[in-house]
Write an enzyme that holds these catalytic residues in place. Structure first.
Site, short mmCIF file in Angstrom:
data_model
loop_
_atom_site.label_atom_id
_atom_site.label_comp_id
_atom_site.label_asym_id
_atom_site.label_seq_id
_atom_site.Cartn_x
_atom_site.Cartn_y
_atom_site.Cartn_z
N HIS A 6 -14.07 11.03 13.10
CA HIS A 6 -13.66 11.30 11.72
C HIS A 6 -14.29 12.58 11.18
CE1 HIS A 6 -12.12 7.20 11.22
NE2 HIS A 6 -11.58 7.61 10.10
N ILE A 7 -15.60 12.73 11.44
CA ILE A 7 -16.29 13.87 10.81
C ILE A 7 -16.48 15.05 11.75
CG2 ILE A 7 -17.44 12.31 9.19
CD1 ILE A 7 -20.08 12.97 10.66
N PHE A 8 -16.43 14.83 13.06
CA PHE A 8 -16.62 15.96 13.98
C PHE A 8 -15.32 16.47 14.59
CE2 PHE A 8 -20.87 13.88 14.12
CZ PHE A 8 -21.55 14.90 13.47
N ALA A 9 -14.26 15.67 14.48
CA ALA A 9 -12.99 16.15 15.04
C ALA A 9 -11.83 15.84 14.09
CB ALA A 9 -12.74 15.51 16.40
N GLY A 10 -12.13 15.40 12.87
CA GLY A 10 -11.07 15.11 11.92
C GLY A 10 -11.38 15.79 10.60
N GLU A 59 -6.14 7.54 -2.72
CA GLU A 59 -5.85 6.15 -2.33
C GLU A 59 -5.92 5.17 -3.51
OE1 GLU A 59 -4.63 5.22 0.61
OE2 GLU A 59 -4.81 7.22 1.46
N HIS A 99 0.83 -1.20 0.00
CA HIS A 99 0.00 0.00 0.00
C HIS A 99 0.87 1.26 0.00
CE1 HIS A 99 -3.67 2.34 1.33
NE2 HIS A 99 -2.71 3.17 1.71
N GLU A 100 1.78 1.34 0.96
CA GLU A 100 2.64 2.54 1.05
C GLU A 100 3.53 2.65 -0.17
OE1 GLU A 100 1.71 4.65 3.03
OE2 GLU A 100 0.53 3.35 4.34
N TYR A 121 -12.72 14.58 7.83
CA TYR A 121 -13.56 13.80 6.92
C TYR A 121 -14.97 14.32 6.73
CZ TYR A 121 -10.26 9.97 6.28
OH TYR A 121 -9.18 9.19 5.92
ZN ZN Z 1 -2.93 5.26 1.98
#
Ligand code: ZN
Length: 703
Positions: A621-625, A519, A489-490, A627
Site C-alpha cells: 500500500h505505502i511502498f508500491a501503491g 469514502e 457502498h458503490e 497510500y
Molecule cells: Zn469506496
C-alpha cells in the site's frame, strides 16, 4: 476532399456506443485523438503565452474551459476504452489497450508538467478575477498537484527531482515484484490428512488444484483431488487465509504463518534496503519542494490538516480499542481451552484467525451461504431505491431498453426528482464474469455534470460495477450479505456523483474531493443495510417470500462488531507506522524502519510481532501503491461516515419525518457540494459541527 469517418471513440460526449468501440476503432483513432489534443494544447499554449505577456491578470475564461475541454476529451475517449477493458476483456482488447496506453500516459504527463499552464494558473490565483470559492479550490488543487510534481523547480534542481522520481518508480516496481515473487516462490506440500483437518471443501479444492499445477501426484501416481490430496498450501491470500482460519494443525499453521510474515525480507528478494531508499528519496524530494518531510506533501492535499490531527484521531480510537482487544484476546484463549487446549496454552499470532472463527461460530452460528436465499438482487435493489426515495426524495426507474449496453446482464437506470425531472443516470453491471471482467467493485464516471452556456446542462452518468454471484438456472442472483453491503457502498459513491449540483465538472461529484474524505458517501450507505425498514424490504426469501427472522437479523448486527477491538488496533498500527515512517524516520536515524515499527507496536498491538515478522517488506500500500502517509484515510473516512449516520440515529431511525428532513440536509450538503468546498465546511454544513470519533467508537462496539 477527404471525408473523415465518424468515430464512436472520438465523439467525446454523450453515452458511448459500446459495440462500435472495437479494437480496430481504438488502434485507428487513439493516435488521431492524441494528435488533435496536441494541436489544441499547442494552440492554448500560444494564446496563454501571448496573454501572459500583454495582460496583467487572466480570467477564468482565458484558461479553464479550454484546459477542461482537452482533459475531458481524453477522459471521455480513453475512459470508454478502459471501461471496456475492465468489463469486456478479450486478448485483442488487452493488446490494443496496452499498446495505446503509453501514448495516453505521455500526453497526460505533458499536460500535468506544462510550464505555461502552470504560469497561467499561478497568474489566475494571484491576480486573476476569480468569482467564487469553487473556482479558487479548483485552481489551488491544480497548482498544488503540479507543484508537488516538481514543476516550480528550475535547472539542476528539476533534473535532480525528476531523476529521483524515476528512481522511485523503479523502486516501487521492484518492491512489488519482490512481494509477488516471494509469495509465489514459497509453498508447502501436505500429504497427511492430519495436516489439512478442518479445511472446508472449497479450500481443499484450491489446495489440490495448486498441487496439480505444480505436478504433484498421489502415491499411486494419480492427480491430486480435494479428498485424496496431496495439497499444496501457499502464501497467496486465496490459499493463505482459509488455511489460517480453518486448519486445526497448529504446527503447520505456525510454519505457514512464519513464512507469510517474513516474505521479501531476505535473500535475493529482500525489500529492506529498498524501503530505506524509498523513504530517503521521498524525504529528499519533500525538502526540495520546501516541505519538512513526505508526510507534509501527502497531507497538503488531504482533509486532515496536519500530522497532529491524524495522530489525535488515531489516538482516540486506540484508547477505545485497546481494552477491548485485550479482552478479545482473553476470550480467544478461553475458547481454545474450552475446545481442548491445555491450561498453560498461550495464544500465538498463528492462533488468532483460527480461534476467532471457532468463537464466531459458537456465538453467532451464522451460515452465510444459507442467508443468500433471502437476498435476491431485484429485492435488494427495490429496498435500496426505496431507501433513496425516503432519504433523498429521488425515484429510480429502469430504462435498459433505451441505450446501448456492453453486455446482456447490464442494466441502465434513470434517476428523477419527485417532480419527474431527470437529474442523472447509471449503468449497473452486477455479476461476476471471471473470464472477461476484472474482480472487485467500483464506481466510475461515464459523464460528469457540466453546466455549459445558457441552460445547457450535461447530466451525470455513473458506471456501477460489482462482481456478485450470477443467477444459476431458475435461481436469480442470490447475494451474500457482504455483496449487499458492497452494492450499497458503490451506490453511495454513485449518489455523490449523480446528485451533485456543482456546475463546474472539475469539482462536481467526487471530483476534487480530498482522498481521505472520499469514502464518506459510500460507507455512509453501508450503515443502512441493517436499518429496520431497509432490512425488512431487502431480505425476503426469493421462493417462499418469507422475511428474514429477527434472530438472524440480530446475529448479523452482532457479528459486525465481533473482534472489532483487534481489527481496529490492527488498522491503527498500520496507519501510525506509515505516518511515522514518513515524518520521523530518515537516513541518519539511529534505528531502522523495522525498529521504528516495533517501537510503535508496543502501544498499538496486543501480541508482539515475532522476530521474523517483517511486515514492512510486504506493505505494498505505502511502498508500491498510492497510500504513502495516507493509510490513515481508511479510519478517517469511517469516522466521517459513522458520524453522519449518527445524525439520523439521534433523531430516531423510525421517525420518518425527521429522517426525511435530515436526508434532505445530507443531500444538500455532502451529496450536492462535492469538491466545491473544503470537506470540513461541507461536513459542518450537514452536522452543524466538526466530525467526532464518538459514533465510530459506538458503532464498532468499543464504547
Ligand atoms: Zn469506496
Amino acid at each position: 476532399m477527404t471525408s473523415i469517418k465518424p468515430s464512436a471513440l472520438l465523439k467525446g460526449e454523450g453515452l458511448p456506443d459500446f459495440d462500435k468501440v472495437t479494437p480496430n476503432e481504438i488502434t485507428e483513432n487513439i493516435p488521431r485523438l492524441i494528435k488533435d489534443l496536441n494541436e489544441k494544447l499547442n494552440k492554448l499554449e500560444r494564446e496563454l503565452d501571448q496573454k501572459l505577456s500583454t495582460k496583467n491578470s487572466l480570467t477564468w475564461e482565458d484558461v479553464m474551459p479550454q484546459l477542461y475541454e482537452i482533459g475531458e476529451k481524453l477522459r471521455w475517449s480513453w475512459g470508454v476504452v478502459s471501461h471496456l477493458n475492465a468489463v469486456c476483456n478479450s486478448s485483442q482488447l488487452r493488446e490494443v489497450h496496452s499498446t495505446q496506453q503509453p501514448k495516453i500516459v505521455r500526453f497526460s504527463n505533458q499536460l500535468a508538467q506544462n510550464e505555461i499552464i502552470y504560469k497561467a494558473l499561478s497568474n489566475l490565483k494571484e491576480h486573476g478575477r476569480i468569482k467564487n470559492e469553487t473556482q479558487i479550490r479548483i485552481i489551488e488543487t491544480e497548482l498544488i498537484t503540479m507543484k508537488n510534481k516538481g514543476i516550480g523547480l528550475g535547472g539542476k534542481e528539476k533534473t535532480l527531482f525528476n531523476s529521483r522520481s524515476e528512481r522511485l518508480a523503479e523502486l516501487s516496481t521492484t518492491f512489488s515484484n519482490n512481494v509477488l515473487d516471494a509469495t509465489k516462490n514459497w509453498s508447502l506440500l501436505l500429504k497427511k490428512h492430519s495436516e489439512i483437518e478442518g479445511l472446508p471443501e472449497r479450500a481443499l479444492e484450491t489446495l489440490a488444484f495448486a498441487a496439480k499445477e505444480a505436478g504433484d501426484k498421489t502415491e499411486e501416481g494419480n492427480d491430486p483431488t480435494a479428498s485424496s490430496g496431496p495439497w499444496r498450501v501457499g502464501l497467496d491470500l486465496p490459499r493463505y487465509i482459509p488455511f489460517q482460519t480453518y486448519a486445526k494443525n497448529r504446527l503447520v499453521r505456525e510454519r505457514v504463518y512464519r513464512a507469510f510474515v517474513s516474505r521479501a525480507s531476505d535473500g535475493k528478494l529482500n525489500n529492506k534496503n529498498i524501503i530505506e531508499e524509498i523513504l530517503d528519496l521521498r524525504n529528499k524530494q519533500a525538502r526540495q519542494l520546501g516541505y519538512k518531510n513526505w508526510c507534509q506533501i501527502s497531507l497538503a492535499t488531504k482533509m486532515a490538516e496536519n500530522e497532529e490531527a491524524v495522530e489525535i484521531l488515531l489516538e482516540e480510537l486506540r484508547l477505545a480499542a485497546m481494552p477491548h482487544a485485550k479482552k478479545e484476546l482473553i476470550q480467544l484463549r478461553e475458547c481454545a481451552k474450552r475446545n481442548g487446549e491445555n491450561d498453560s496454552f498461550e495464544l500465538s499470532p498463528w492462533d488468532v484467525s483460527f480461534w476467532s472463527e471457532v468463537l464466531r461460530k459458537e456465538e453467532y452460528d451464522l451460515d452465510q451461504e444459507k442467508l443468500r436465499s433471502w437476498f435476491p438482487l431485484d429485492q435488494v435493489l427495490n429496498g435500496l431505491f426505496n431507501l433513496c426515495k425516503r432519504l433523498f426524495e429521488i425515484e429510480v426507474e429502469e430504462a435498459s431498453d433505451s441505450v446501448p449496453l456492453w453486455h446482456k446482464d447490464v442494466r441502465f437506470f434513470n434517476v428523477k426528482n419527485l417532480d419527474d425531472q431527470k437529474i442523472a443516470s447509471f449503468y449497473l453491471d452486477p455479476f461476476s464474469r471471471p473470464a472477461t471482467k476484472r474482480g472487485g467493485a467500483w464506481m466510475d464516471e461515464c459523464l460528469c455534470r457540466n453546466k455549459k452556456k445558457g441552460d445547457n446542462i450535461i447530466l451525470p452518468v455513473a458506471y456501477l460495477v460489482c462482481n456478485q454471484t450470477p443467477p444459476i438456472a431458475d435461481k436469480p442472483s442470490l447475494m451474500s450479505f457482504e455483496e449487499v453491503e458492497t452494492l450499497f457502498h458503490e451506490f453511495g459513491h454513485g449518489l455523490q456523483h449523480m446528485l451533485t449540483t456543482v456546475n463546474y465538472p472539475q469539482a462536481a461529484g467526487i471530483n476534487n474531493v480530498e482522498w481521505d474524505a472520499v469514502e464518506l458517501a459510500s460507507q455512509f450507505m453501508e450503515n443502512w443495510c441493517l436499518e429496520d425498514q431497509t432490512i425488512s424490504e431487502i431480505a425476503i426469501h426469493w421462493k417462499t417470500k418469507e422475511s428474514l427472522t429477527e434472530s438472524e437479523i440480530n446475529k448479523l448486527r452482532l457479528s459486525r462488531t465481533f473482534n472489532s477491538g483487534l481489527a481496529t488496533l490492527r488498522q491503527i498500527h498500520f496507519a501510525l507506522t506509515d505516518l511515522k515512517l514518513h515524518s520521523q524516520w530518515n537516513k541518519d536515524s539511529s534505528i531502522s524502519p523495522d525498529e521504528l515499527r516495533r517501537q510503535l507496536a508496543e502501544e498499538t498491538t496486543v501480541l508482539d510481532p515475532i522476530p521474523e515478522d517483517q511486515f514492512l517488506c510486504a506493505f505494498s500500500h505505502i511502498f508500491a501503491g498510492g497510500y504513502a502517509s495516507g493509510y490513515y484515510s481508511y479510519k478517517w473516512a469511517e469516522v466521517l461516515s459513522s458520524d453522519a449516520f449518527a445524525a439520523f440515529e439521534e433523531a430516531g431511525l423510525s421517525n420518518q419525518e425527521e429522517v426525511r428532513k435530515i436526508g434532505k440536509k445530507y443531500r444538500d450538503s455532502i451529496l450536492s457540494l462535492g469538491g466545491s468546498r473544503s470537506p470540513n465546511q461541507v461536513f459542518k454544513q450537514f452536522r452543524g459541527r466538526l466530525p467526532s470519533t464518538k459514533a465510530l467508537i459506538r458503532h464498532s462496539g468499543l464504547d
